[in-house]
Design a protein around this motif. Structure first.
Motif, PDB file in Angstrom:
ATOM      1  N   ASP A  99      -5.846  -7.217   3.465  1.00  0.00           N
ATOM      2  CA  ASP A  99      -6.610  -6.791   2.303  1.00  0.00           C
ATOM      3  C   ASP A  99      -7.507  -7.924   1.784  1.00  0.00           C
ATOM      4  O   ASP A  99      -7.078  -9.081   1.712  1.00  0.00           O
ATOM      5  CB  ASP A  99      -5.654  -6.361   1.188  1.00  0.00           C
TER       6      ASP A  99
ATOM      7  N   GLY B 187       4.487  -4.859  10.321  1.00  0.00           N
ATOM      8  CA  GLY B 187       4.866  -3.904   9.273  1.00  0.00           C
ATOM      9  C   GLY B 187       3.775  -3.632   8.261  1.00  0.00           C
ATOM     10  O   GLY B 187       3.997  -2.916   7.291  1.00  0.00           O
ATOM     11  N   SER B 188       2.582  -4.188   8.498  1.00  0.00           N
ATOM     12  CA  SER B 188       1.484  -3.971   7.539  1.00  0.00           C
ATOM     13  C   SER B 188       0.556  -2.867   8.027  1.00  0.00           C
ATOM     14  O   SER B 188       0.490  -2.579   9.223  1.00  0.00           O
ATOM     15  CB  SER B 188       0.680  -5.265   7.348  1.00  0.00           C
TER      16      SER B 188
ATOM     17  N   SER C  51       0.825  -1.213   0.000  1.00  0.00           N
ATOM     18  CA  SER C  51       0.000   0.000   0.000  1.00  0.00           C
ATOM     19  C   SER C  51       0.858   1.261   0.000  1.00  0.00           C
ATOM     20  O   SER C  51       1.842   1.356   0.741  1.00  0.00           O
ATOM     21  CB  SER C  51      -0.901   0.033   1.231  1.00  0.00           C
TER      22      SER C  51
ATOM     23  N   ARG D 254       5.450   5.496   4.453  1.00  0.00           N
ATOM     24  CA  ARG D 254       6.405   4.760   3.616  1.00  0.00           C
ATOM     25  C   ARG D 254       7.072   5.688   2.604  1.00  0.00           C
ATOM     26  O   ARG D 254       8.235   5.504   2.246  1.00  0.00           O
ATOM     27  CB  ARG D 254       5.693   3.599   2.909  1.00  0.00           C
TER      28      ARG D 254
ATOM     29  N   ILE E 154      -6.248 -10.387  -0.790  1.00  0.00           N
ATOM     30  CA  ILE E 154      -5.385 -11.459  -0.260  1.00  0.00           C
ATOM     31  C   ILE E 154      -6.251 -12.539   0.383  1.00  0.00           C
ATOM     32  O   ILE E 154      -6.066 -13.736   0.137  1.00  0.00           O
ATOM     33  CB  ILE E 154      -4.394 -10.885   0.783  1.00  0.00           C
TER      34      ILE E 154
END
Ligand code: GLU
Length: 301
Positions: free
Chosen positions: A224, A185-186, A138, A143, A227
């Motif tokens: 998501d 980390g998501s 994303s 980021r 996924i």
């Protein structure tokens, strides 16, 4: 044997290559074709000659090395998947990665794929371990402080995967006595921590969360929907995706910070290659019941 059934996208790809390089040489027929895993459809061609992408440190490194190093996922069916039996890589993200490589003039055998977990993506790009990353990544402001993104090339939203007999029907059911698994980390784990009372369980990979769900160790897996639909399809008797998506995840291609020339190259490829995008989408995600249309890319900067 290379198949020859070309879709309209082929001429588009050739046109895009010409537009990008600013020079026209050869006919599309003279170019090498990339064959889809079903060995039926040729979606795009390997640019020949290789386009010059002036002022891109990434493309300069690729040119010197002669190979393309791509970061992907390999445990996400329909998106980024490595078949343990055949060794074949498949999925929407993997095909997008192949398309970028082909646009730069590199065929499948010139690509070195590396599986990188969500938590390690920025650092691998910063270190130069990979030239670009394509894996349900994303685009976020946080980021973007460390890396740049091309795209978006897809938009989905966060959802929930639960056992087929679960009473959980959506985010509002994630109360303090529910245990919810996601990945370090998501954006998914962050949202569950900040927007619900649920007890979070953090692992490295979504497939590990799915194993815990099947074993009854957690009540739900969250990430998501695109996924989760892939995992549910692998075990429809025991798993289901529930509720409405509760975020907007815009997938980008992770690139070294400020390599604007490479970001623009990829954005032009995406913008000019609508038919290729549709072919890749339909094969990998549309066929699996995921809905979506190609989003417009973000302006650079
Ligand atoms: N798209 C979300 C993210 O980039 C979740 C999926 C992932 O971890 O790859 O954080």
């Amino acid at each position: 044997m290379r198949k020859t059934r070309l879709i309209a996208a082929l001429s588009l790809a050739a046109a895009a290559a010409v537009a990008l390089t600013g020079c026209n040489s050869g006919t599309p027929g003279a170019e090498t074709s990339v064959v889809a895993p079903d060995e039926e459809t040729v979606w795009f061609t390997v640019a020949d000659p290789k386009p010059e992408v002036a002022d891109s440190p990434t493309v300069a490194a690729i040119t010197e090395r002669g190979t393309v190093k791509v970061g992907v996922k390999e445990d996400q069916p329909n998106l980024g998947y490595l078949d343990p039996t055949t060794g074949e890589r498949s999925g929407f993200d993997v095909d997008i990665a192949r398309w970028v490589a082909a646009s730069l003039g590199y065929d499948e055998e010139d690509i070195e794929f590396t599986a990188i977990d969500s938590a390690n993506r920025e650092q691998s790009i910063i270190n130069g371990d990979i030239d670009y990353y394509v894996g349900t990544y994303s685009i976020t402001d946080k980021r973007k402080e460390q890396i740049s993104f091309a795209g978006p090339y897809f938009v989905t939203g966060q959802g929930l995967l639960v056992a087929a007999d679960s009473d959980i029907t959506g985010k509002d059911d994630l109360t303090a006595d529910t245990v919810v698994c996601s990945v370090t980390g998501s954006t998914s784990i962050e949202r569950i921590k900040t927007e619900t009372e649920a007890e979070p369980v953090e692992l490295s990979k979504y497939s590990e969360c799915v194993d815990q769900l099947k074993n009854g160790q957690v009540d739900a897996v969250t990430t998501d929907e695109a996924i989760l639909i892939g995992y549910a399809a692998q075990d429809p008797d025991n798993l289901k995706v529930v509720g409405e998506p509760f975020s907007e995840e815009r997938y980008g291609i992770g690139i070294k910070k400020d390599d604007t020339a490479f970001v623009e190259f990829v954005n032009t490829m995406l913008t000019d290659g609508g038919d290729i995008w549709t072919a890749i989408f339909e094969k990998n995600l549309g066929a699996a019941g995921v809905e979506g249309t190609q989003p417009e890319v973000d302006p650079v900067g």
